[in-house]
Design a protein around this motif. Structure first.
Motif, PDB file in Angstrom:
ATOM      1  N   LEU A  16       0.812  -1.152   0.051  1.00 22.65           N
ATOM      2  CA  LEU A  16      -0.199  -0.286  -0.044  1.00 22.65           C
ATOM      3  C   LEU A  16       0.955   1.220  -0.056  1.00 22.65           C
ATOM      4  N   SER A  17       0.327   2.377  -0.734  1.00 28.57           N
ATOM      5  CA  SER A  17       0.914   3.626  -0.621  1.00 28.57           C
ATOM      6  C   SER A  17       0.973   4.068   0.596  1.00 28.57           C
ATOM      7  N   SER A  18       1.474   5.345   1.104  1.00 25.68           N
ATOM      8  CA  SER A  18       1.169   5.973   2.022  1.00 25.68           C
ATOM      9  C   SER A  18      -0.284   6.678   2.332  1.00 25.68           C
ATOM     10  N   GLU A  19      -0.752   6.961   1.139  1.00 25.78           N
ATOM     11  CA  GLU A  19      -1.927   7.508   1.295  1.00 25.78           C
ATOM     12  C   GLU A  19      -2.974   6.590   1.383  1.00 25.78           C
ATOM     13  N   GLU A  20      -2.975   5.538   0.739  1.00 22.88           N
ATOM     14  CA  GLU A  20      -3.924   4.327   0.874  1.00 22.88           C
ATOM     15  C   GLU A  20      -3.886   3.924   2.285  1.00 22.88           C
ATOM     16  N   LEU A  21      -2.613   3.940   2.838  1.00 17.63           N
ATOM     17  CA  LEU A  21      -2.815   3.201   4.199  1.00 17.63           C
ATOM     18  C   LEU A  21      -3.305   4.437   5.316  1.00 17.63           C
ATOM     19  N   ALA A  22      -3.285   5.361   4.998  1.00 16.44           N
ATOM     20  CA  ALA A  22      -3.832   6.881   5.704  1.00 16.44           C
ATOM     21  C   ALA A  22      -5.151   6.683   5.771  1.00 16.44           C
ATOM     22  N   ASN A  23      -5.728   6.064   4.675  1.00 13.80           N
ATOM     23  CA  ASN A  23      -7.238   6.146   4.233  1.00 13.80           C
ATOM     24  C   ASN A  23      -7.998   4.951   5.069  1.00 13.80           C
ATOM     25  N   PHE A  24      -7.169   4.011   5.632  1.00 18.12           N
ATOM     26  CA  PHE A  24      -7.940   2.736   6.314  1.00 18.12           C
ATOM     27  C   PHE A  24      -8.426   3.492   7.686  1.00 18.12           C
ATOM     28  N   ASN A  25      -9.758   3.166   7.956  1.00 13.01           N
ATOM     29  CA  ASN A  25     -10.470   3.534   9.145  1.00 13.01           C
ATOM     30  C   ASN A  25      -9.863   3.475  10.266  1.00 13.01           C
ATOM     31  N   GLN A  26      -9.401   2.325  10.547  1.00 10.86           N
ATOM     32  CA  GLN A  26      -8.600   2.020  11.850  1.00 10.86           C
ATOM     33  C   GLN A  26      -7.238   2.797  12.124  1.00 10.86           C
ATOM     34  N   ILE A  27      -6.664   3.150  10.935  1.00 10.80           N
ATOM     35  CA  ILE A  27      -5.412   3.728  10.887  1.00 10.80           C
ATOM     36  C   ILE A  27      -5.685   5.273  11.242  1.00 10.80           C
ATOM     37  N   ALA A  28      -6.623   5.787  10.516  1.00 11.43           N
ATOM     38  CA  ALA A  28      -7.157   7.094  10.535  1.00 11.43           C
ATOM     39  C   ALA A  28      -7.559   7.379  12.130  1.00 11.43           C
ATOM     40  N   CYS A  29      -8.285   6.581  12.616  1.00 12.86           N
ATOM     41  CA  CYS A  29      -8.783   6.505  14.144  1.00 12.86           C
ATOM     42  C   CYS A  29      -7.415   6.678  15.002  1.00 12.86           C
ATOM     43  N   ALA A  30      -6.445   5.844  14.867  1.00 11.74           N
ATOM     44  CA  ALA A  30      -5.394   5.672  15.507  1.00 11.74           C
ATOM     45  C   ALA A  30      -4.409   7.020  15.408  1.00 11.74           C
ATOM     46  N   MET A  31      -4.346   7.537  14.264  1.00 14.55           N
ATOM     47  CA  MET A  31      -3.744   8.799  14.035  1.00 14.55           C
ATOM     48  C   MET A  31      -4.375  10.153  14.670  1.00 14.55           C
ATOM     49  N   ASN A  32      -5.720  10.104  14.648  1.00 24.31           N
ATOM     50  CA  ASN A  32      -6.305  11.054  15.432  1.00 24.31           C
ATOM     51  C   ASN A  32      -5.926  11.041  16.799  1.00 24.31           C
ATOM     52  N   GLU A  33      -5.977   9.983  17.489  1.00 20.10           N
ATOM     53  CA  GLU A  33      -5.783   9.730  19.011  1.00 20.10           C
ATOM     54  C   GLU A  33      -4.161  10.074  19.041  1.00 20.10           C
ATOM     55  N   ALA A  34      -3.297   9.573  18.405  1.00 21.20           N
ATOM     56  CA  ALA A  34      -1.914  10.260  18.630  1.00 21.20           C
ATOM     57  C   ALA A  34      -1.669  11.556  18.070  1.00 21.20           C
ATOM     58  N   GLN A  35      -2.385  12.256  17.406  1.00 25.47           N
ATOM     59  CA  GLN A  35      -2.318  13.630  17.098  1.00 25.47           C
ATOM     60  C   GLN A  35      -2.901  14.400  18.428  1.00 25.47           C
ATOM     61  N   GLU A  36      -3.753  13.894  19.119  1.00 28.87           N
ATOM     62  CA  GLU A  36      -4.296  14.513  20.413  1.00 28.87           C
ATOM     63  C   GLU A  36      -3.147  14.437  21.534  1.00 28.87           C
ATOM     64  N   GLN A  37      -2.557  13.229  21.491  1.00 27.54           N
ATOM     65  CA  GLN A  37      -1.510  13.144  22.383  1.00 27.54           C
ATOM     66  C   GLN A  37      -0.386  14.094  22.257  1.00 27.54           C
ATOM     67  N   VAL A  38      -0.071  14.262  20.818  1.00 27.06           N
ATOM     68  CA  VAL A  38       1.038  15.111  20.597  1.00 27.06           C
ATOM     69  C   VAL A  38       0.560  16.556  21.073  1.00 27.06           C
ATOM     70  N   LYS A  39      -0.440  16.966  20.734  1.00 31.02           N
ATOM     71  CA  LYS A  39      -0.909  18.297  21.161  1.00 31.02           C
ATOM     72  C   LYS A  39      -0.838  18.603  22.652  1.00 31.02           C
ATOM     73  N   ALA A  40      -1.084  17.544  23.351  1.00 34.29           N
ATOM     74  CA  ALA A  40      -1.233  17.644  24.792  1.00 34.29           C
ATOM     75  C   ALA A  40       0.383  17.879  25.406  1.00 34.29           C
ATOM     76  N   TYR A  41       1.251  17.042  24.593  1.00 29.95           N
ATOM     77  CA  TYR A  41       2.642  17.001  25.013  1.00 29.95           C
ATOM     78  C   TYR A  41       3.018  18.198  24.377  1.00 29.95           C
ATOM     79  N   SER A  42       2.887  18.730  23.338  1.00 29.21           N
ATOM     80  CA  SER A  42       3.624  19.734  22.716  1.00 29.21           C
ATOM     81  C   SER A  42       3.165  21.076  23.514  1.00 29.21           C
ATOM     82  N   SER A  43       2.118  21.264  23.829  1.00 23.84           N
ATOM     83  CA  SER A  43       2.006  22.521  24.677  1.00 23.84           C
ATOM     84  C   SER A  43       2.842  22.792  26.096  1.00 23.84           C
ATOM     85  N   THR A  44       2.890  21.344  26.561  1.00 23.24           N
ATOM     86  CA  THR A  44       3.543  21.148  27.969  1.00 23.24           C
ATOM     87  C   THR A  44       5.014  21.805  27.629  1.00 23.24           C
TER      88      THR A  44
END
Length: 77
Positions: A16-44
């Motif tokens: 799979l290409s990176s774009e195809e992989l990112a479009n998988f629902n499970q991966i997109a949900c996990a990426m959203n969770e990771a992004q929220e964690q990054v936002k919390a850590y980044s602000s600190t």
């Protein structure tokens, strides 16, 4: 995330290409969770070390086969 959670085999994940992989629902949900964690850590980190120009990344590993990543700008948090 395990390959079975994404309902993929290792061979399928490698093809799979990176774009195809990112479009998988499970991966997109996990990426959203990771992004929220990054936002919390980044602000600190930004408050603690304002003089540094740190870069932050949200990363989701798909088994041992693939990584999905996205840079998160401190300006976005």
């Amino acid at each position: 995330m395990s390959l079975s959670d994404a309902k993929l085999t290792g061979e399928e994940a490698r093809k799979l290409s990176s774009e195809e992989l990112a479009n998988f629902n499970q991966i997109a949900c996990a990426m959203n969770e990771a992004q929220e964690q990054v936002k919390a850590y980044s602000s600190t980190l930004k408050k603690r070390y304002p003089e540094l120009r740190l870069k932050s990344f949200a990363v989701v590993a798909l088994g041992f086969e693939r990584l999905c990543w996205r840079e998160i700008n401190f300006d976005d948090v």
